[in-house]
Scaffold this motif. Structure first.
Motif, short mmCIF file in Angstrom:
data_model
loop_
_atom_site.label_atom_id
_atom_site.label_comp_id
_atom_site.label_asym_id
_atom_site.label_seq_id
_atom_site.Cartn_x
_atom_site.Cartn_y
_atom_site.Cartn_z
N ASP A 60 0.82 -1.21 0.00
CA ASP A 60 0.00 0.00 0.00
C ASP A 60 0.86 1.26 0.00
O ASP A 60 0.57 2.24 -0.69
N MET A 61 1.97 1.22 0.76
CA MET A 61 2.86 2.37 0.80
C MET A 61 3.56 2.57 -0.54
O MET A 61 3.83 3.70 -0.96
N GLU A 62 3.88 1.45 -1.22
CA GLU A 62 4.52 1.53 -2.53
C GLU A 62 3.62 2.25 -3.53
O GLU A 62 4.06 3.13 -4.28
N LEU A 63 2.34 1.91 -3.52
CA LEU A 63 1.41 2.53 -4.46
C LEU A 63 1.13 3.99 -4.10
O LEU A 63 0.87 4.80 -4.98
N ALA A 64 1.19 4.30 -2.82
CA ALA A 64 0.90 5.67 -2.39
C ALA A 64 2.08 6.61 -2.56
O ALA A 64 1.91 7.84 -2.60
N PHE A 65 3.28 6.08 -2.68
CA PHE A 65 4.49 6.89 -2.68
C PHE A 65 4.49 7.94 -3.79
O PHE A 65 4.76 9.12 -3.55
N GLY A 66 4.22 7.53 -5.02
CA GLY A 66 4.26 8.47 -6.14
C GLY A 66 3.22 9.57 -6.04
O GLY A 66 3.55 10.76 -6.10
N PRO A 67 1.93 9.21 -5.89
CA PRO A 67 0.91 10.26 -5.76
C PRO A 67 1.15 11.20 -4.58
O PRO A 67 0.89 12.40 -4.69
N ALA A 68 1.66 10.67 -3.47
CA ALA A 68 1.94 11.51 -2.31
C ALA A 68 2.99 12.56 -2.65
O ALA A 68 2.91 13.72 -2.21
N ASN A 69 3.99 12.18 -3.45
CA ASN A 69 5.02 13.13 -3.85
C ASN A 69 4.48 14.21 -4.78
O ASN A 69 5.05 15.29 -4.88
N PHE A 70 3.38 13.90 -5.46
CA PHE A 70 2.74 14.89 -6.32
C PHE A 70 1.72 15.74 -5.56
O PHE A 70 1.07 16.60 -6.15
N GLY A 71 1.54 15.47 -4.27
CA GLY A 71 0.61 16.25 -3.47
C GLY A 71 -0.85 15.87 -3.66
O GLY A 71 -1.75 16.67 -3.39
N VAL A 72 -1.11 14.63 -4.08
CA VAL A 72 -2.48 14.17 -4.26
C VAL A 72 -3.14 14.01 -2.89
O VAL A 72 -2.52 13.46 -1.97
N PRO A 73 -4.39 14.44 -2.71
CA PRO A 73 -5.07 14.31 -1.41
C PRO A 73 -5.16 12.85 -0.97
O PRO A 73 -5.25 11.93 -1.80
N LYS A 74 -5.16 12.65 0.35
CA LYS A 74 -5.12 11.30 0.92
C LYS A 74 -6.29 10.44 0.45
O LYS A 74 -6.12 9.26 0.10
N GLU A 75 -7.50 11.00 0.42
CA GLU A 75 -8.68 10.23 0.02
C GLU A 75 -8.55 9.76 -1.43
O GLU A 75 -8.93 8.63 -1.78
N GLU A 76 -8.01 10.64 -2.27
CA GLU A 76 -7.80 10.28 -3.67
C GLU A 76 -6.76 9.17 -3.79
O GLU A 76 -6.90 8.25 -4.61
N PHE A 109 -6.12 6.79 -1.58
CA PHE A 109 -6.76 5.53 -1.18
C PHE A 109 -7.59 4.96 -2.33
O PHE A 109 -7.58 3.75 -2.59
N MET A 110 -8.33 5.82 -3.02
CA MET A 110 -9.17 5.36 -4.12
C MET A 110 -8.32 4.82 -5.28
O MET A 110 -8.62 3.76 -5.85
N ARG A 111 -7.24 5.55 -5.61
CA ARG A 111 -6.36 5.10 -6.71
C ARG A 111 -5.71 3.77 -6.36
O ARG A 111 -5.60 2.87 -7.20
N THR A 112 -5.27 3.65 -5.11
CA THR A 112 -4.60 2.41 -4.67
C THR A 112 -5.54 1.22 -4.79
O THR A 112 -5.17 0.16 -5.31
N LYS A 113 -6.74 1.37 -4.29
CA LYS A 113 -7.73 0.29 -4.34
C LYS A 113 -8.02 -0.11 -5.77
O LYS A 113 -8.04 -1.30 -6.11
N ASN A 114 -8.23 0.87 -6.63
CA ASN A 114 -8.55 0.60 -8.03
C ASN A 114 -7.39 -0.08 -8.74
O ASN A 114 -7.59 -1.05 -9.49
N ALA A 115 -6.17 0.40 -8.52
CA ALA A 115 -5.00 -0.16 -9.20
C ALA A 115 -4.76 -1.61 -8.80
O ALA A 115 -4.44 -2.45 -9.64
N LEU A 116 -4.92 -1.93 -7.51
CA LEU A 116 -4.72 -3.30 -7.05
C LEU A 116 -5.76 -4.24 -7.63
O LEU A 116 -5.46 -5.41 -7.96
N GLU A 117 -6.98 -3.76 -7.78
CA GLU A 117 -8.02 -4.58 -8.40
C GLU A 117 -7.70 -4.84 -9.87
O GLU A 117 -7.88 -5.95 -10.37
N ILE A 118 -7.21 -3.83 -10.56
CA ILE A 118 -6.89 -3.96 -11.98
C ILE A 118 -5.81 -5.01 -12.21
O ILE A 118 -5.89 -5.82 -13.13
N VAL A 119 -4.77 -5.02 -11.35
CA VAL A 119 -3.65 -5.96 -11.55
C VAL A 119 -3.84 -7.27 -10.79
O VAL A 119 -2.93 -8.10 -10.75
#
Length: 583
Positions: free
Chosen positions: A116-132, A134-144
């Motif tokens: 989860d931290m691996e997937l959050a690392f990039g968006p966090a560096n871009f300043g993406v809001p926390k709720e967003e 979480f949503m991206r992480t959940k969606n990406a893990l389902e896709i792969v």
């Protein structure tokens, strides 16, 4: 050539990606890594880049993503335009906002202690809001296909699972251009299908433009709009997918494997002047037409495989179970009973996590059964030192970097030979012989990690072969190998096997065509169990077993299944088999 290291003004283009006569050479090198490369893509298009190892494919990825010159310095000529920007003008962290890259080796991209931290690392560096996030992480893990893996550590995952994590982490940054450097090279068939389906869905929605490096023609037939073939840094062919793949002889001569269907119709073309076919679906339709028009019929039986006299059982597993430390409640192997005989060439197939590598690690003493026993010629392997086992059973791991640690190729080989007590006057000959056999004799003094990933695999093989074991176990021998190198390790093992220098060969692979070509016996694993074991032709005919293991038989076997009403034998494995039976 007017090389320059300074940045250039970007030429304004309407294309999403635009390369205009781009040449590039790394600092302190004489030969260009890329020379006069031109192509363009519109938004949402998919380009497959193919060619042998050393063709410049990864350098192309680095130019697209800003890694060159951001990390690897060099000189460039020509124009690059990506979404109206030149990656040579803007800093790499700005390029990363629009271009996402997934490298061939996922180990180089995984930094964090949790998925989860691996997937959050990039968006966090871009300043993406926390709720967003979480949503991206959940969606990406389902896709792969890794939903539920949030709390796992990347280091405990299989090679294919790590690759999917790297891909998901890149998708979480929502790039406009997705650059994939052999993203399925370490995936099992199920993982490959999941990832390619996800890319296909993104492509349909027009959300991402994709450039993918691959050696697997069959996986990009329905994905790629265009194909670019490189060799020695130069463009050999470029155009729409169906046009490029129909030029079967050209692509094969330049290190790209044509689909089996293409190879079959190239041979049929000589008899019937039929048009080239590049996909299984097309091939089925054309073959049905030829049978209905009575231009084709089945006249011959399949040739016999020939029976080889087998020796005594050389490896035995008795009621063998294994659980990894910290996961004692999960059995990676469940009550395995198996005999491998002297004189066999055995294939082991199954999806990642099915227990294939765990099983063979018990046979080489890297792991010791938590229940049951493993034997070599009647000796309990748990009672032998690992160094003693290494003299008898050699294993080449899926990731060669786990086996390489010295400062030169020759010292890698010497290390193992000294450990098993080979006399000094014999070591030099063994080193030279091993390097020569795998085609690395010119890399005698080379630091291993300056070699390509594919050449590091060859070096790992050389370290094992030099010890002259009776049994060779190859874990995914085609990983990171091009079309020419794809057969190198298996051909090498087969040659040594035929000469009696290896008593037995065991090959773990996801490559169904490869295992059909070499292995006479096939073992299928799923969920830590052996679900099929028998002659290769018989096993590939067991559709329900393959479905349970998420495997597909070779393309020619699939073609035979589809044409069974025309009396095609259902155990056809290869193009040669199909041509043999047709009249």
């Amino acid at each position: 050539m007017n090389w320059k290291a300074e940045t250039m003004e970007s030429k304004d283009q309407t294309s999403t990606v635009f390369f205009d006569n781009v040449s590039y050479k790394y600092e302190d090198t004489e030969r260009p890594a890329l020379e006069n490369i031109s192509f363009e893509l519109s938004e949402g298009e998919f380009l497959a880049v193919m060619g042998p190892n050393g063709a410049g494919k990864t350098t192309l990825c680095f130019l697209l993503s800003g890694v060159c010159p951001g990390i690897w310095a060099g000189k460039i000529k020509g124009k690059i335009n990506i979404f109206g920007k030149d990656p040579w003008v803007q800093p790499i962290y700005e390029t990363a906002r629009t271009v996402g890259i997934v490298l061939q080796d996922p180990e180089t991209q995984l930094l964090m202690p949790g998925v989860d931290m691996e997937l959050a690392f990039g968006p966090a560096n871009f300043g993406v809001p926390k709720e967003e996030i979480f949503m991206r992480t959940k969606n990406a893990l389902e896709i792969v296909g890794l939903a539920g893996f949030e709390d796992r550590t990347p280091q405990e995952l299989s090679g294919g699972q790590k690759q999917r994590v790297a891909l998901a982490a890149t998708w979480c940054m929502q790039p406009r251009l997705l650059v994939l450097d052999e993203p399925t090279s370490q995936l099992d068939p199920l993982g490959t299908v999941e990832v390619l389906d996800a890319i296909q869905q993104l492509k349909k929605e027009g959300k991402v433009t994709t450039i993918m490096i691959t050696h697997k023609t069959e996986e990009i037939i329905d994905l790629a709009d265009k194909i670019l073939i490189l060799r020695d840094g130069k463009s050999i062919d470029y155009g729409p997918t169906d046009e490029v793949l129909s030029r079967t002889k050209i692509i094969e001569e330049n290190g790209v494997r044509p689909p089996d269907i293409s190879q079959l119709f190239l041979k049929l073309q000589e008899r019937f002047h039929v048009e080239p076919q590049i996909s299984l679906y097309q091939g089925i339709g054309k073959m049905e037409a030829l049978f209905k028009d009575r231009k084709l019929s089945v006249k011959k039986a399949l040739p016999g495989d020939g029976k080889k006299e087998l020796g005594e059982s050389i490896l035995i597993a008795e009621n063998l179970s294994y659980s990894y430390k910290g996961y004692e409640h999960i059995k990676a192997l469940k009550n395995i009973n198996l005999k491998i005989y002297e004189g066999e060439f055995v294939g082991i197939i199954g999806q990642n996590g099915s227990g294939k590598t765990t099983l063979v690690k018990n046979f080489v003493g890297i792991l010791q059964a938590t229940e049951g026993n493993a034997f070599f010629r009647g000796e309990d392997l748990s009672k032998l030192d690992v160094s003693d086992v290494a003299k008898k059973v050699g294993m080449v791991l899926q990731n060669p970097d786990y086996q390489l640690f010295t400062i030169s190729a020759d010292k890698e080989i010497r290390f193992g030979l000294k450990n098993i007590g080979v006399p000094d006057d014999e070591i030099e000959d063994r080193v030279l012989d091993a390097l020569r056999v795998v085609g690395l004799d010119k890399e005698y003094d080379t630091f291993p990690f300056r070699l390509s990933f594919g050449d590091r695999r060859k070096l790992a093989v050389a370290t094992v072969l030099a010890m002259r074991p009776e049994i060779l176990i190859m874990d995914e021998p085609t990983t990171a190998q091009d079309y020419w190198g794809r057969y190198l390790l298996a051909d090498l093992a087969k040659d040594l096997f035929d000469k009696g220098l290896l008593k037995t060969v065991i090959m773990i692979t996801h490559d169904m065509e490869l295992v059909a070509r070499f292995a006479k016996r096939l073992i299928v694993m799923a969920d830590g169990e052996i679900i099929a074991d028998g002659p290769t032709r018989d096993v590939f005919y067991q559709k329900d077993v393959l479905k349970r293991a998420f495997l597909k038989p070779p393309q020619m076997t699939q073609l035979a299944f589809a044409l069974q009403e025309y009396n095609i034998p259902q155990d056809v494995l290869s193009v040669e088999d199909m041509i043999h039976i047709l009249s």
